[in-house]
Motif scaffolding. Structure first.
Motif, mmCIF file in Angstrom:
data_model
loop_
_atom_site.group_PDB
_atom_site.id
_atom_site.type_symbol
_atom_site.label_atom_id
_atom_site.label_comp_id
_atom_site.label_asym_id
_atom_site.label_seq_id
_atom_site.Cartn_x
_atom_site.Cartn_y
_atom_site.Cartn_z
ATOM 1 N N ARG A 133 1.061 -1.392 -0.108
ATOM 2 C CA ARG A 133 -0.299 -0.035 0.228
ATOM 3 C C ARG A 133 0.949 0.916 -0.217
ATOM 4 O O ARG A 133 1.871 1.227 0.783
ATOM 5 N N SER A 186 0.188 7.423 -4.956
ATOM 6 C CA SER A 186 0.507 6.819 -3.279
ATOM 7 C C SER A 186 -0.717 6.276 -3.922
ATOM 8 O O SER A 186 -0.818 5.085 -2.774
ATOM 9 N N ARG A 187 -1.952 6.207 -4.126
ATOM 10 C CA ARG A 187 -2.836 5.158 -3.397
ATOM 11 C C ARG A 187 -3.250 4.087 -5.515
ATOM 12 O O ARG A 187 -3.862 3.484 -5.717
#
Length: 108
Positions: free
Chosen positions: A16, A53-54
């Protein structure tokens, strides 16, 4: 080089990403399933949106990549190279763990 403390290592979930502001620049920070850390620029150079980042973490062969959530181009987390658009890169930042805290290098 100045090291900026971002967060505790154990707060990062494997595969993640999280965004951090380092020296005025948005950085996408990733902890991979094997425990490795990578930090790249958060702005997708194709769309101009601050979204890397997503993205979805995965691999292409031996390369660990993140796929942009905008148009799905894959960026190598070690080199910043876009594997789908020749000549396109995102910046790569040095990253380390010190006393359990993740730090990103700011060379300014």
């Amino acid at each position: 080089m100045k090291w900026i403390v971002v967060c505790p290592y154990l707060r990062l979930e494997p595969d993640r990403g999280v965004a951090a502001l380092v020296g005025g620049e948005q950085v996408a920070l990733f902890r991979t399933f094997d425990g490795g850390l990578h930090a790249i620029g958060n702005v997708d150079p194709i769309s101009g949106a601050a979204v890397l980042s997503r993205g979805i973490v995965g691999s292409r062969g031996a390369r660990v990549v993140v796929a942009s959530p905008m148009h799905k181009q894959a960026f190598d987390l070690a080199t910043g190279e876009c594997l789908d658009e020749p000549g396109v890169y995102v910046p790569v930042f040095p990253v380390r763990v010190s006393d359990g805290m993740v730090e990103i290098g700011d060379s300014r």
